[in-house]
Write a protein that holds these residues in place. Structure first.
Motif, PDB file in Angstrom:
ATOM      1  N   ILE A  51      93.184  -6.438  -5.512  1.00 56.92           N
ATOM      2  CA  ILE A  51      93.883  -5.317  -4.239  1.00 56.92           C
ATOM      3  C   ILE A  51      94.954  -6.525  -3.476  1.00 56.92           C
ATOM      4  N   VAL A  52      96.342  -6.291  -3.189  1.00 62.54           N
ATOM      5  CA  VAL A  52      97.025  -7.063  -2.843  1.00 62.54           C
ATOM      6  C   VAL A  52      97.090  -7.128  -1.012  1.00 62.54           C
ATOM      7  N   MET A  53      96.551  -7.646  -0.580  1.00 64.31           N
ATOM      8  CA  MET A  53      96.676  -7.354   1.164  1.00 64.31           C
ATOM      9  C   MET A  53      98.002  -8.191   1.834  1.00 64.31           C
ATOM     10  N   ALA A  91      89.932   3.171  -6.648  1.00 64.04           N
ATOM     11  CA  ALA A  91      91.250   2.303  -6.829  1.00 64.04           C
ATOM     12  C   ALA A  91      91.995   3.229  -6.998  1.00 64.04           C
ATOM     13  N   ALA A  92      91.603   4.047  -7.710  1.00 63.49           N
ATOM     14  CA  ALA A  92      93.176   4.962  -7.829  1.00 63.49           C
ATOM     15  C   ALA A  92      93.388   5.908  -6.278  1.00 63.49           C
ATOM     16  N   LYS A  93      92.287   6.072  -5.706  1.00 58.90           N
ATOM     17  CA  LYS A  93      93.574   6.150  -3.901  1.00 58.90           C
ATOM     18  C   LYS A  93      94.339   5.167  -3.799  1.00 58.90           C
ATOM     19  N   ILE A  94      94.723   3.891  -3.987  1.00 56.49           N
ATOM     20  CA  ILE A  94      95.360   2.946  -3.589  1.00 56.49           C
ATOM     21  C   ILE A  94      96.056   2.464  -4.149  1.00 56.49           C
ATOM     22  N   PRO A  95      97.171   2.879  -4.034  1.00 58.90           N
ATOM     23  CA  PRO A  95      98.914   2.767  -4.536  1.00 58.90           C
ATOM     24  C   PRO A  95      98.964   1.376  -5.281  1.00 58.90           C
ATOM     25  N   SER A  96      99.800   1.634  -6.851  1.00 61.45           N
ATOM     26  CA  SER A  96     100.261   0.178  -7.708  1.00 61.45           C
ATOM     27  C   SER A  96     101.407  -0.003  -7.338  1.00 61.45           C
ATOM     28  N   ALA A  97     102.013  -0.950  -8.070  1.00 61.15           N
ATOM     29  CA  ALA A  97     103.151  -1.595  -7.171  1.00 61.15           C
ATOM     30  C   ALA A  97     104.036  -0.801  -8.532  1.00 61.15           C
ATOM     31  N   GLY A  98     103.222   0.226 -10.156  1.00 57.58           N
ATOM     32  CA  GLY A  98     103.923   1.083 -10.978  1.00 57.58           C
ATOM     33  C   GLY A  98     104.732   0.223 -11.876  1.00 57.58           C
ATOM     34  N   ILE A  99     104.318  -1.126 -12.403  1.00 62.95           N
ATOM     35  CA  ILE A  99     104.211  -1.849 -13.682  1.00 62.95           C
ATOM     36  C   ILE A  99     102.810  -1.775 -14.395  1.00 62.95           C
ATOM     37  N   GLU A 100     101.965  -1.425 -14.080  1.00 66.20           N
ATOM     38  CA  GLU A 100     100.704  -1.286 -14.767  1.00 66.20           C
ATOM     39  C   GLU A 100     100.448  -0.669 -15.855  1.00 66.20           C
ATOM     40  N   LEU A 101     100.482  -1.695 -17.825  1.00 69.12           N
ATOM     41  CA  LEU A 101      99.935  -0.401 -19.012  1.00 69.12           C
ATOM     42  C   LEU A 101      98.683  -0.538 -18.803  1.00 69.12           C
ATOM     43  N   MET A 147      98.967  -2.483   1.546  1.00 68.94           N
ATOM     44  CA  MET A 147      98.001  -2.710   0.147  1.00 68.94           C
ATOM     45  C   MET A 147      98.027  -2.053  -1.044  1.00 68.94           C
ATOM     46  N   VAL A 148      98.689  -2.909  -2.400  1.00 65.34           N
ATOM     47  CA  VAL A 148      98.463  -2.444  -3.637  1.00 65.34           C
ATOM     48  C   VAL A 148      97.208  -3.011  -4.259  1.00 65.34           C
ATOM     49  N   ARG A 149      96.759  -2.271  -5.477  1.00 62.43           N
ATOM     50  CA  ARG A 149      96.993  -2.781  -6.255  1.00 62.43           C
ATOM     51  C   ARG A 149      97.478  -3.141  -7.504  1.00 62.43           C
ATOM     52  N   MET A 150      96.203  -4.354  -8.183  1.00 63.29           N
ATOM     53  CA  MET A 150      96.932  -4.519  -9.497  1.00 63.29           C
ATOM     54  C   MET A 150      95.593  -5.103 -10.199  1.00 63.29           C
ATOM     55  N   MET A 167     105.587 -16.651  -9.333  1.00 62.97           N
ATOM     56  CA  MET A 167     105.478 -16.824  -8.083  1.00 62.97           C
ATOM     57  C   MET A 167     106.274 -15.453  -8.030  1.00 62.97           C
ATOM     58  N   SER A 168     107.616 -15.179  -7.999  1.00 64.12           N
ATOM     59  CA  SER A 168     107.886 -14.161  -8.340  1.00 64.12           C
ATOM     60  C   SER A 168     107.797 -12.761  -8.233  1.00 64.12           C
ATOM     61  N   THR A 169     106.643 -12.681  -9.422  1.00 65.76           N
ATOM     62  CA  THR A 169     106.208 -11.043  -9.352  1.00 65.76           C
ATOM     63  C   THR A 169     104.747 -10.887  -8.259  1.00 65.76           C
ATOM     64  N   LEU A 170     103.833 -12.778  -7.924  1.00 61.89           N
ATOM     65  CA  LEU A 170     103.359 -12.452  -6.863  1.00 61.89           C
ATOM     66  C   LEU A 170     104.217 -12.089  -5.292  1.00 61.89           C
ATOM     67  N   GLN A 171     105.163 -12.469  -5.962  1.00 65.91           N
ATOM     68  CA  GLN A 171     106.438 -11.950  -4.466  1.00 65.91           C
ATOM     69  C   GLN A 171     106.610 -10.200  -4.223  1.00 65.91           C
ATOM     70  N   PHE A 172     107.134  -9.910  -5.324  1.00 65.25           N
ATOM     71  CA  PHE A 172     106.998  -8.345  -5.619  1.00 65.25           C
ATOM     72  C   PHE A 172     105.781  -7.653  -5.846  1.00 65.25           C
ATOM     73  N   HIS A 173     105.032  -7.667  -5.453  1.00 65.81           N
ATOM     74  CA  HIS A 173     103.199  -7.038  -5.369  1.00 65.81           C
ATOM     75  C   HIS A 173     103.334  -7.390  -3.382  1.00 65.81           C
ATOM     76  N   SER A 174     103.435  -8.602  -3.320  1.00 65.15           N
ATOM     77  CA  SER A 174     103.826  -8.217  -2.177  1.00 65.15           C
ATOM     78  C   SER A 174     104.290  -6.985  -1.012  1.00 65.15           C
ATOM     79  N   TYR A 175     105.720  -7.323  -1.331  1.00 65.89           N
ATOM     80  CA  TYR A 175     106.608  -7.042  -0.625  1.00 65.89           C
ATOM     81  C   TYR A 175     106.502  -5.233  -1.481  1.00 65.89           C
ATOM     82  N   ALA A 176     105.973  -4.923  -2.490  1.00 67.94           N
ATOM     83  CA  ALA A 176     105.537  -4.312  -2.240  1.00 67.94           C
ATOM     84  C   ALA A 176     104.014  -3.021  -1.573  1.00 67.94           C
ATOM     85  N   ALA A 177     103.655  -4.676  -1.476  1.00 65.92           N
ATOM     86  CA  ALA A 177     102.275  -4.054  -0.453  1.00 65.92           C
ATOM     87  C   ALA A 177     102.918  -3.509   1.059  1.00 65.92           C
ATOM     88  N   MET A 178     103.687  -4.527   1.465  1.00 65.26           N
ATOM     89  CA  MET A 178     104.447  -4.092   3.193  1.00 65.26           C
ATOM     90  C   MET A 178     104.884  -2.330   2.836  1.00 65.26           C
TER      91      MET A 178
END
Length: 142
Positions: free
Chosen positions: A82-84, A28-38, A71-74, A55-66
């Motif tokens: 994993i958001v793909m 999981a450490a090899k997959i980038p995150s959206a940068g807001i994990e605590l 893909m990004v991890r959550m 929905m805006s949070t999920l949209q943010f994660h999908s844009y971060a995946a793009m």
């Protein structure tokens, strides 16, 4: 004294739990995150609010995946999501890795391999047989 033993047992349980899952944490450490994990709660704090906020949070994660190669991890507490966004990767993943989560495995131990609780190898064959029965074409009478 009893409280100290409970606290020590709790931290030992966490250490054993994390040790058993160490390979997943490395991958999981090899997959980038959206940068807001605590720590400990992951992205749970961002999923609070009404449906518009979620929905805006999920949209943010999908844009971060793009932006991060598709893909990004959550982390949601101890669960890894994993958001793909790449359809080719999603198709491959859905065709090969459709094992159910822990809750389904727990219910399968109680109920058995019926319906949606069966493992992928059994479920896929049953699905191919059952899908025509739920198709609108099969409802028509000649």
């Amino acid at each position: 004294m009893f409280l100290y033993l409970v606290i020590i047992a709790f931290f030992l349980w966490i250490a054993v739990f994390r040790y058993k899952r160490r390979n997943m944490y490395k991958l999981a450490a090899k997959i980038p995150s959206a940068g807001i994990e605590l720590p400990m709660i992951g992205v749970a704090h961002t999923l609070a609010g009404d449906t518009e906020d979620i929905m805006s949070t999920l949209q943010f994660h999908s844009y971060a995946a793009m932006k991060n190669g598709g893909m990004v991890r959550m982390w949601l507490n101890h669960l890894l999501y994993i958001v793909m966004v790449d359809p080719v990767d999603l198709e491959y993943l859905l065709k090969t890795c459709m094992e159910k989560d822990d809750l389904h495995r727990f219910i399968r131990n109680i109920i058995g391999n019926g319906g949606i609780f069966a493992p992928v190898s059994i479920w896929r064959m049953r699905r191919k047989v059952l899908v025509p029965a739920f198709s609108p074409r099969s409802w028509r009478t000649s």
